[in-house]
Design a protein around this motif. Structure first.
Motif, PDB file in Angstrom:
ATOM      1  N   VAL A 145       0.830  -1.213   0.000  1.00 56.12           N
ATOM      2  CA  VAL A 145       0.000   0.000   0.000  1.00 56.12           C
ATOM      3  C   VAL A 145       0.859   1.255   0.000  1.00 56.12           C
ATOM      4  CG1 VAL A 145      -1.641   1.358   1.351  1.00 56.12           C
ATOM      5  CG2 VAL A 145      -1.977  -1.100   1.090  1.00 56.12           C
ATOM      6  N   PHE A 146       1.883   1.278   0.853  1.00 58.18           N
ATOM      7  CA  PHE A 146       2.698   2.490   0.970  1.00 58.18           C
ATOM      8  C   PHE A 146       3.712   2.649  -0.162  1.00 58.18           C
ATOM      9  CE2 PHE A 146       1.315   2.064   5.442  1.00 58.18           C
ATOM     10  CZ  PHE A 146       0.803   3.345   5.621  1.00 58.18           C
ATOM     11  N   ALA A 147       4.173   1.526  -0.723  1.00 60.61           N
ATOM     12  CA  ALA A 147       5.147   1.612  -1.819  1.00 60.61           C
ATOM     13  C   ALA A 147       4.465   2.019  -3.122  1.00 60.61           C
ATOM     14  CB  ALA A 147       5.858   0.267  -1.994  1.00 60.61           C
ATOM     15  N   GLY A 148       3.327   1.392  -3.410  1.00 56.73           N
ATOM     16  CA  GLY A 148       2.584   1.733  -4.628  1.00 56.73           C
ATOM     17  C   GLY A 148       3.395   1.546  -5.903  1.00 56.73           C
ATOM     18  N   ARG A 149       4.100   0.455  -6.007  1.00 59.73           N
ATOM     19  CA  ARG A 149       4.932   0.220  -7.185  1.00 59.73           C
ATOM     20  C   ARG A 149       4.128  -0.405  -8.334  1.00 59.73           C
ATOM     21  NH1 ARG A 149      10.636  -3.259  -7.745  1.00 59.73           N
ATOM     22  NH2 ARG A 149      11.499  -1.896  -9.357  1.00 59.73           N
ATOM     23  N   ILE A 150       4.342   0.108  -9.528  1.00 59.81           N
ATOM     24  CA  ILE A 150       3.646  -0.382 -10.723  1.00 59.81           C
ATOM     25  C   ILE A 150       4.176  -1.758 -11.124  1.00 59.81           C
ATOM     26  CG2 ILE A 150       3.083   0.101 -13.135  1.00 59.81           C
ATOM     27  CD1 ILE A 150       1.859   2.053 -11.135  1.00 59.81           C
ATOM     28  N   ARG A 151       3.278  -2.673 -11.467  1.00 57.34           N
ATOM     29  CA  ARG A 151       3.686  -4.017 -11.882  1.00 57.34           C
ATOM     30  C   ARG A 151       4.324  -3.978 -13.277  1.00 57.34           C
ATOM     31  NH1 ARG A 151       1.794  -8.179  -8.649  1.00 57.34           N
ATOM     32  NH2 ARG A 151       0.101  -7.642  -7.211  1.00 57.34           N
ATOM     33  N   PRO A 152       5.217  -4.930 -13.556  1.00 58.01           N
ATOM     34  CA  PRO A 152       5.927  -4.961 -14.834  1.00 58.01           C
ATOM     35  C   PRO A 152       5.023  -4.976 -16.064  1.00 58.01           C
ATOM     36  CG  PRO A 152       6.950  -6.473 -13.297  1.00 58.01           C
ATOM     37  CD  PRO A 152       5.690  -5.998 -12.642  1.00 58.01           C
ATOM     38  N   TYR A 153       3.903  -5.708 -15.979  1.00 54.08           N
ATOM     39  CA  TYR A 153       3.062  -5.830 -17.174  1.00 54.08           C
ATOM     40  C   TYR A 153       2.456  -4.504 -17.640  1.00 54.08           C
ATOM     41  CZ  TYR A 153      -0.861  -6.289 -13.752  1.00 54.08           C
ATOM     42  OH  TYR A 153      -1.761  -6.121 -12.732  1.00 54.08           O
ATOM     43  N   MET A 154       2.503  -3.490 -16.769  1.00 54.49           N
ATOM     44  CA  MET A 154       1.968  -2.186 -17.144  1.00 54.49           C
ATOM     45  C   MET A 154       2.911  -1.428 -18.074  1.00 54.49           C
ATOM     46  SD  MET A 154      -0.980  -2.097 -15.786  1.00 54.49           S
ATOM     47  CE  MET A 154      -1.390  -0.381 -16.137  1.00 54.49           C
ATOM     48  N   TYR A 155       4.120  -1.934 -18.259  1.00 50.86           N
ATOM     49  CA  TYR A 155       5.089  -1.291 -19.150  1.00 50.86           C
ATOM     50  C   TYR A 155       5.051  -1.889 -20.561  1.00 50.86           C
ATOM     51  CZ  TYR A 155       6.979   0.703 -14.858  1.00 50.86           C
ATOM     52  OH  TYR A 155       7.127   1.384 -13.676  1.00 50.86           O
ATOM     53  N   PHE A 156       4.094  -2.798 -20.770  1.00 50.31           N
ATOM     54  CA  PHE A 156       3.969  -3.457 -22.065  1.00 50.31           C
ATOM     55  C   PHE A 156       2.537  -3.314 -22.597  1.00 50.31           C
ATOM     56  CE2 PHE A 156       7.310  -5.570 -19.701  1.00 50.31           C
ATOM     57  CZ  PHE A 156       8.318  -5.722 -20.642  1.00 50.31           C
ATOM     58  N   ALA A 157       2.375  -3.661 -23.870  1.00 51.82           N
ATOM     59  CA  ALA A 157       1.040  -3.615 -24.479  1.00 51.82           C
ATOM     60  C   ALA A 157       0.172  -4.731 -23.888  1.00 51.82           C
ATOM     61  CB  ALA A 157       1.159  -3.794 -25.991  1.00 51.82           C
ATOM     62  N   ASN A 158      -1.132  -4.521 -23.883  1.00 55.01           N
ATOM     63  CA  ASN A 158      -2.107  -5.497 -23.381  1.00 55.01           C
ATOM     64  C   ASN A 158      -1.843  -5.925 -21.933  1.00 55.01           C
ATOM     65  OD1 ASN A 158      -3.359  -5.633 -25.984  1.00 55.01           O
ATOM     66  ND2 ASN A 158      -1.699  -6.997 -26.644  1.00 55.01           N
ATOM     67  N   PRO A 159      -1.850  -4.973 -21.000  1.00 55.53           N
ATOM     68  CA  PRO A 159      -1.641  -5.318 -19.587  1.00 55.53           C
ATOM     69  C   PRO A 159      -2.810  -6.132 -19.031  1.00 55.53           C
ATOM     70  CG  PRO A 159      -2.334  -3.041 -19.796  1.00 55.53           C
ATOM     71  CD  PRO A 159      -2.064  -3.525 -21.184  1.00 55.53           C
ATOM     72  N   GLU A 160      -2.607  -6.720 -17.873  1.00 51.64           N
ATOM     73  CA  GLU A 160      -3.624  -7.584 -17.268  1.00 51.64           C
ATOM     74  C   GLU A 160      -4.828  -6.752 -16.822  1.00 51.64           C
ATOM     75  OE1 GLU A 160      -5.654 -10.138 -14.503  1.00 51.64           O
ATOM     76  OE2 GLU A 160      -4.335  -8.631 -13.653  1.00 51.64           O
ATOM     77  N   GLN A 161      -6.001  -7.045 -17.381  1.00 51.09           N
ATOM     78  CA  GLN A 161      -7.184  -6.219 -17.160  1.00 51.09           C
ATOM     79  C   GLN A 161      -7.728  -6.301 -15.739  1.00 51.09           C
ATOM     80  OE1 GLN A 161      -8.484  -3.930 -19.326  1.00 51.09           O
ATOM     81  NE2 GLN A 161      -6.584  -4.427 -20.402  1.00 51.09           N
ATOM     82  N   LYS A 162      -7.684  -7.473 -15.151  1.00 55.86           N
ATOM     83  CA  LYS A 162      -8.218  -7.617 -13.796  1.00 55.86           C
ATOM     84  C   LYS A 162      -7.431  -6.754 -12.816  1.00 55.86           C
ATOM     85  CE  LYS A 162      -9.397 -11.042 -10.262  1.00 55.86           C
ATOM     86  NZ  LYS A 162      -9.374 -12.475  -9.881  1.00 55.86           N
ATOM     87  N   GLY A 163      -6.119  -6.727 -12.988  1.00 57.24           N
ATOM     88  CA  GLY A 163      -5.280  -5.911 -12.125  1.00 57.24           C
ATOM     89  C   GLY A 163      -5.595  -4.434 -12.266  1.00 57.24           C
ATOM     90  N   ILE A 164      -5.929  -4.019 -13.481  1.00 50.72           N
ATOM     91  CA  ILE A 164      -6.288  -2.623 -13.730  1.00 50.72           C
ATOM     92  C   ILE A 164      -7.633  -2.294 -13.095  1.00 50.72           C
ATOM     93  CG2 ILE A 164      -6.889  -0.951 -15.528  1.00 50.72           C
ATOM     94  CD1 ILE A 164      -4.879  -2.376 -17.339  1.00 50.72           C
TER      95      ILE A 164
END
Length: 233
Positions: A119-138
């Motif tokens: 919660v406090f780190a709030g780091r973006i997951r790797p798949y967000m740096y590529f096309a077609n990221p995971e929709q459920k996570g979004i």
């Protein structure tokens, strides 16, 4: 165990539940992140993590879940077998219940720590740096909970538990080394799959593994000392 020992065990359990509740409240208070639809730039990630970053892979994601589930099932099987083969069933059931308690609080504390840090780190997951990221996570806002890796924490929490299980209860078992090695390899597999599936960076899984192992090791050591169990080298 004496009354004082039981009260200490109960206190540790209640404190763990309070920490879990606090982490849930903090998560709700801070709210969920929303993606604006723009791609993230991998150049903003440190060179080591960027090198291991991967796009989302659902099959590898599910495989990682499966391996972790097998680790959990294997742990429960170890405790069950130790009870079945025990000559003194009364003592065996007490040991099994104690091990189940230690496993539970190790899980609670490990996940509480990871939840706070996510919660406090709030780091973006790797798949967000590529096309077609995971929709459920979004959709759930989980895409910014990359650090640390909860799967890796749980895997190495289990490994620490298994190490103590053999050290304290079955130090003379001929299955001690092969079982520990097997669990360790499975834990490494979970870490690798979390990276290959695009869910975590290298530093995420390493941090998660360290958190899970330390939490479980400390909880097991603490509980065994409370009940006066000698820890063998």
């Amino acid at each position: 165990m004496k009354k004082k020992q039981v009260l200490l065990m109960v206190g540790i359990f209640i404190l763990g539940l309070v920490l879990m509740l606090c982490s849930a409240v903090v998560k709700k208070y801070r709210g969920s992140a929303e993606w604006n639809g723009n791609s993230y730039n991998i150049e903003n990630v440190n060179s080591v993590d960027a090198k291991f970053a991967r796009p989302y892979n659902e099959k590898l994601d599910n495989l990682g879940d499966l391996v972790l589930s097998c680790l959990c099932a294997g742990t429960m099987l170890l405790v069950l077998i130790s009870f079945v083969i025990s000559k003194d069933k009364r003592k065996g059931i007490k040991e099994a219940l104690f091990e189940a308690y230690v496993f539970l609080i190790s899980y609670i504390y490990s996940n509480a720590v990871c939840s706070f840090l996510k919660v406090f780190a709030g780091r973006i997951r790797p798949y967000m740096y590529f096309a077609n990221p995971e929709q459920k996570g979004i959709e759930t806002g989980d895409f910014y909970h990359s650090w640390p890796s909860g799967h890796s924490a749980n895997s190495f929490m289990i490994i620490a538990f298994v190490v103590f299980f053999f050290t304290v209860c079955h130090s003379d078992s001929k299955f001690k080394k092969p079982v520990i090695v097997l669990f360790f390899l499975a834990g490494i597999a979970v870490m690798v799959l979390r990276m290959l599936s695009g869910n975590h960076f290298l530093t995420d899984v390493l941090s998660g593994a360290a958190i899970g192992f330390v939490c479980a090791y400390f909880m097991d050591l603490l509980c065994n000392r409370i009940r006066g169990k000698k820890i063998e080298d």
